[in-house]
Design a protein around this motif. Structure first.
Motif, PDB file in Angstrom:
ATOM      1  N   THR A 207     -20.822 -12.824   5.132  1.00 32.38           N
ATOM      2  CA  THR A 207     -19.436 -13.208   5.408  1.00 32.38           C
ATOM      3  C   THR A 207     -18.672 -12.028   5.992  1.00 32.38           C
ATOM      4  O   THR A 207     -18.706 -10.938   5.436  1.00 32.38           O
ATOM      5  N   GLU A 208     -18.020 -12.257   7.115  1.00 31.87           N
ATOM      6  CA  GLU A 208     -17.070 -11.281   7.655  1.00 31.87           C
ATOM      7  C   GLU A 208     -15.671 -11.732   7.240  1.00 31.87           C
ATOM      8  O   GLU A 208     -15.376 -12.932   7.243  1.00 31.87           O
ATOM      9  N   LYS A 209     -14.841 -10.776   6.908  1.00 31.61           N
ATOM     10  CA  LYS A 209     -13.495 -11.105   6.422  1.00 31.61           C
ATOM     11  C   LYS A 209     -12.533 -10.036   6.909  1.00 31.61           C
ATOM     12  O   LYS A 209     -12.687  -8.866   6.577  1.00 31.61           O
ATOM     13  N   VAL A 210     -11.572 -10.441   7.732  1.00 25.76           N
ATOM     14  CA  VAL A 210     -10.629  -9.479   8.308  1.00 25.76           C
ATOM     15  C   VAL A 210      -9.202  -9.960   8.027  1.00 25.76           C
ATOM     16  O   VAL A 210      -8.886 -11.132   8.215  1.00 25.76           O
ATOM     17  N   LYS A 211      -8.377  -9.040   7.561  1.00 24.76           N
ATOM     18  CA  LYS A 211      -6.973  -9.362   7.290  1.00 24.76           C
ATOM     19  C   LYS A 211      -6.291  -9.805   8.583  1.00 24.76           C
ATOM     20  O   LYS A 211      -6.415  -9.138   9.617  1.00 24.76           O
ATOM     21  N   ALA A 212      -5.581 -10.938   8.512  1.00 27.24           N
ATOM     22  CA  ALA A 212      -4.926 -11.502   9.711  1.00 27.24           C
ATOM     23  C   ALA A 212      -3.594 -10.794   9.955  1.00 27.24           C
ATOM     24  O   ALA A 212      -2.517 -11.362   9.793  1.00 27.24           O
ATOM     25  N   LEU A 213      -3.683  -9.536  10.362  1.00 24.73           N
ATOM     26  CA  LEU A 213      -2.489  -8.706  10.557  1.00 24.73           C
ATOM     27  C   LEU A 213      -1.833  -9.000  11.909  1.00 24.73           C
ATOM     28  O   LEU A 213      -2.483  -8.938  12.947  1.00 24.73           O
ATOM     29  N   THR A 214      -0.542  -9.294  11.872  1.00 25.81           N
ATOM     30  CA  THR A 214       0.221  -9.517  13.098  1.00 25.81           C
ATOM     31  C   THR A 214       0.903  -8.214  13.496  1.00 25.81           C
ATOM     32  O   THR A 214       0.909  -7.239  12.728  1.00 25.81           O
ATOM     33  N   LEU A 215       1.513  -8.219  14.685  1.00 29.48           N
ATOM     34  CA  LEU A 215       2.269  -7.050  15.119  1.00 29.48           C
ATOM     35  C   LEU A 215       3.348  -6.704  14.089  1.00 29.48           C
ATOM     36  O   LEU A 215       3.545  -5.542  13.750  1.00 29.48           O
ATOM     37  N   LYS A 216       4.016  -7.722  13.559  1.00 25.67           N
ATOM     38  CA  LYS A 216       5.052  -7.499  12.541  1.00 25.67           C
ATOM     39  C   LYS A 216       4.465  -6.793  11.323  1.00 25.67           C
ATOM     40  O   LYS A 216       5.057  -5.851  10.783  1.00 25.67           O
ATOM     41  N   ASP A 217       3.287  -7.240  10.881  1.00 21.68           N
ATOM     42  CA  ASP A 217       2.624  -6.607   9.730  1.00 21.68           C
ATOM     43  C   ASP A 217       2.348  -5.129  10.017  1.00 21.68           C
ATOM     44  O   ASP A 217       2.576  -4.268   9.160  1.00 21.68           O
ATOM     45  N   PHE A 218       1.833  -4.851  11.214  1.00 19.41           N
ATOM     46  CA  PHE A 218       1.547  -3.463  11.588  1.00 19.41           C
ATOM     47  C   PHE A 218       2.820  -2.630  11.633  1.00 19.41           C
ATOM     48  O   PHE A 218       2.839  -1.478  11.211  1.00 19.41           O
ATOM     49  N   GLU A 219       3.885  -3.222  12.162  1.00 21.01           N
ATOM     50  CA  GLU A 219       5.154  -2.491  12.254  1.00 21.01           C
ATOM     51  C   GLU A 219       5.653  -2.081  10.864  1.00 21.01           C
ATOM     52  O   GLU A 219       6.127  -0.953  10.667  1.00 21.01           O
ATOM     53  N   VAL A 220       5.523  -2.991   9.900  1.00 17.50           N
ATOM     54  CA  VAL A 220       5.940  -2.697   8.516  1.00 17.50           C
ATOM     55  C   VAL A 220       5.081  -1.576   7.933  1.00 17.50           C
ATOM     56  O   VAL A 220       5.592  -0.609   7.353  1.00 17.50           O
ATOM     57  N   LEU A 221       3.761  -1.684   8.117  1.00 18.97           N
ATOM     58  CA  LEU A 221       2.837  -0.660   7.611  1.00 18.97           C
ATOM     59  C   LEU A 221       3.104   0.703   8.255  1.00 18.97           C
ATOM     60  O   LEU A 221       3.127   1.734   7.587  1.00 18.97           O
ATOM     61  N   MET A 222       3.310   0.683   9.560  1.00 13.09           N
ATOM     62  CA  MET A 222       3.511   1.934  10.297  1.00 13.09           C
ATOM     63  C   MET A 222       4.820   2.618   9.895  1.00 13.09           C
ATOM     64  O   MET A 222       4.873   3.841   9.773  1.00 13.09           O
ATOM     65  N   GLU A 223       5.840   1.810   9.682  1.00  8.39           N
ATOM     66  CA  GLU A 223       7.111   2.388   9.247  1.00  8.39           C
ATOM     67  C   GLU A 223       6.934   3.073   7.889  1.00  8.39           C
ATOM     68  O   GLU A 223       7.423   4.175   7.663  1.00  8.39           O
ATOM     69  N   GLU A 224       6.198   2.398   7.012  1.00  6.83           N
ATOM     70  CA  GLU A 224       5.959   2.963   5.683  1.00  6.83           C
ATOM     71  C   GLU A 224       5.120   4.242   5.753  1.00  6.83           C
ATOM     72  O   GLU A 224       5.272   5.150   4.946  1.00  6.83           O
ATOM     73  N   ALA A 225       4.233   4.306   6.758  1.00  3.33           N
ATOM     74  CA  ALA A 225       3.353   5.477   6.908  1.00  3.33           C
ATOM     75  C   ALA A 225       4.030   6.606   7.692  1.00  3.33           C
ATOM     76  O   ALA A 225       3.450   7.682   7.867  1.00  3.33           O
ATOM     77  N   GLY A 226       5.262   6.360   8.177  1.00  3.14           N
ATOM     78  CA  GLY A 226       5.964   7.384   8.957  1.00  3.14           C
ATOM     79  C   GLY A 226       5.399   7.544  10.350  1.00  3.14           C
ATOM     80  O   GLY A 226       5.412   8.624  10.941  1.00  3.14           O
ATOM     81  N   ILE A 227       4.909   6.437  10.895  1.00  4.41           N
ATOM     82  CA  ILE A 227       4.268   6.449  12.217  1.00  4.41           C
ATOM     83  C   ILE A 227       5.233   5.901  13.264  1.00  4.41           C
ATOM     84  O   ILE A 227       5.995   4.979  12.995  1.00  4.41           O
ATOM     85  N   TYR A 228       5.173   6.479  14.476  1.00 10.00           N
ATOM     86  CA  TYR A 228       5.988   6.002  15.592  1.00 10.00           C
ATOM     87  C   TYR A 228       5.117   5.151  16.515  1.00 10.00           C
ATOM     88  O   TYR A 228       4.169   5.651  17.107  1.00 10.00           O
ATOM     89  N   LEU A 229       5.466   3.878  16.622  1.00  6.83           N
ATOM     90  CA  LEU A 229       4.751   2.985  17.533  1.00  6.83           C
ATOM     91  C   LEU A 229       5.348   3.167  18.927  1.00  6.83           C
ATOM     92  O   LEU A 229       6.518   2.890  19.151  1.00  6.83           O
ATOM     93  N   LEU A 230       4.522   3.662  19.855  1.00  5.44           N
ATOM     94  CA  LEU A 230       5.029   4.059  21.176  1.00  5.44           C
ATOM     95  C   LEU A 230       4.884   2.977  22.231  1.00  5.44           C
ATOM     96  O   LEU A 230       5.729   2.838  23.105  1.00  5.44           O
ATOM     97  N   ASP A 231       3.787   2.222  22.168  1.00  5.24           N
ATOM     98  CA  ASP A 231       3.531   1.220  23.201  1.00  5.24           C
ATOM     99  C   ASP A 231       2.586   0.155  22.679  1.00  5.24           C
ATOM    100  O   ASP A 231       1.794   0.411  21.753  1.00  5.24           O
ATOM    101  N   ILE A 232       2.687  -1.036  23.274  1.00  3.15           N
ATOM    102  CA  ILE A 232       1.845  -2.161  22.861  1.00  3.15           C
ATOM    103  C   ILE A 232       1.309  -2.837  24.112  1.00  3.15           C
ATOM    104  O   ILE A 232       2.073  -3.121  25.053  1.00  3.15           O
TER     105      ILE A 232
END
Length: 254
Positions: A207-232
């Motif tokens: 079984t392969e299992k991958v979290k269905a992360l959306t751009l919004k999910d990544f943005e929340v995670l990145m903000e919490e990690a102190g990361i700057y999202l520069l381009d998509i």
């Protein structure tokens, strides 16, 4: 997941928690995916390194490198590359290609590196495998900590909206005489792929299992990690990201 004909043992049940450690270490994983479009991947890496304007001999970390095919190509482009992966079998295979500016090591992506890199690439949906959601945040923090002062990181993930829109629930793929019966579905915020097949009289189930992360999910995670999202970007030609129909979700950050 572990392959099993009989009821799963305690060890086999345990291994389902980290499905990627057993599945990626089997030869069957590489058989099933042997027809992946590597030319397209090389065009992507050409475009990416050009866009990032990486200096000659820049240090690049290929995180979750598998058998190192993309690390090798990045090295041929003139970069000093480390390929890292959790799969010991894959790294053993990759190490056959080692040279002065290309090395490989077994590494858990949740752990930062002591060395700092000019670019860190996590390509072809090699994120979101962990059982514990906290581990996704931990991984992002580790990537950030492993970047040099002027370094950039790239995560190339599936575009969940487009994947779900075009999901094929069931199909059979025959590769090297093996019929892989594949089921795909969304459950509890994860996209599952169940793979059943027989070989040499033995039945296998993974079984392969991958979290269905959306751009919004990544943005929340990145903000919490102190990361700057520069381009998509939305595909390997680095075209604009469209939420509904882009094939990929490619994020450049630091």
């Amino acid at each position: 997941m572990s392959a099993a004909q009989n009821p799963p043992t305690e060890n086999q049940l345990k291994s389902t928690e980290n499905w990627y450690t057993s599945w990626f270490d089997t030869p069957y994983y590489h058989i099933l995916y042997k027809d992946r479009n590597y030319r397209e991947a090389q065009v992507f890496m050409d475009n990416l390194t050009h866009y990032l304007n990486l200096p000659e001999k820049a240090t690049v970390l290929d995180l979750a490198c598998g058998k190192g095919r993309h690390s090798i190509y990045l090295n041929q482009l003139g970069f000093t590359v480390l390929g890292a992966d959790l799969s010991e079998n894959s790294i053993t295979e990759a190490t056959k290609n080692t040279n002065e500016t290309l090395h490989f090591k077994v590494h858990d992506m949740r752990e930062p590196f002591e060395e700092k890199y000019d670019a860190i690439f996590n390509l072809f949906t090699s994120f979101g495998y962990f059982e514990n959601d906290e581990d996704n945040l931990t991984t992002l923090k580790a990537i950030k900590e492993s970047l040099s002062e002027y370094g950039f990181a790239v995560i190339d993930f599936m575009n969940v909206a487009q994947v779900l829109e075009t999901l094929v629930p069931e199909e059979t793929k025959t590769v090297e005489g093996i019929d892989f019966h594949i089921k795909r579905y969304l459950k509890d915020g994860h996209i599952y792929k169940e793979i059943d097949f027989e070989d040499k009289g033995q039945k296998f189930h993974f079984t392969e299992k991958v979290k269905a992360l959306t751009l919004k999910d990544f943005e929340v995670l990145m903000e919490e990690a102190g990361i700057y999202l520069l381009d998509i970007f939305g595909d390997y030609k680095l075209k604009k990201f469209h939420k509904t129909d882009s094939e990929r979700l490619i994020m450049i950050f630091k």
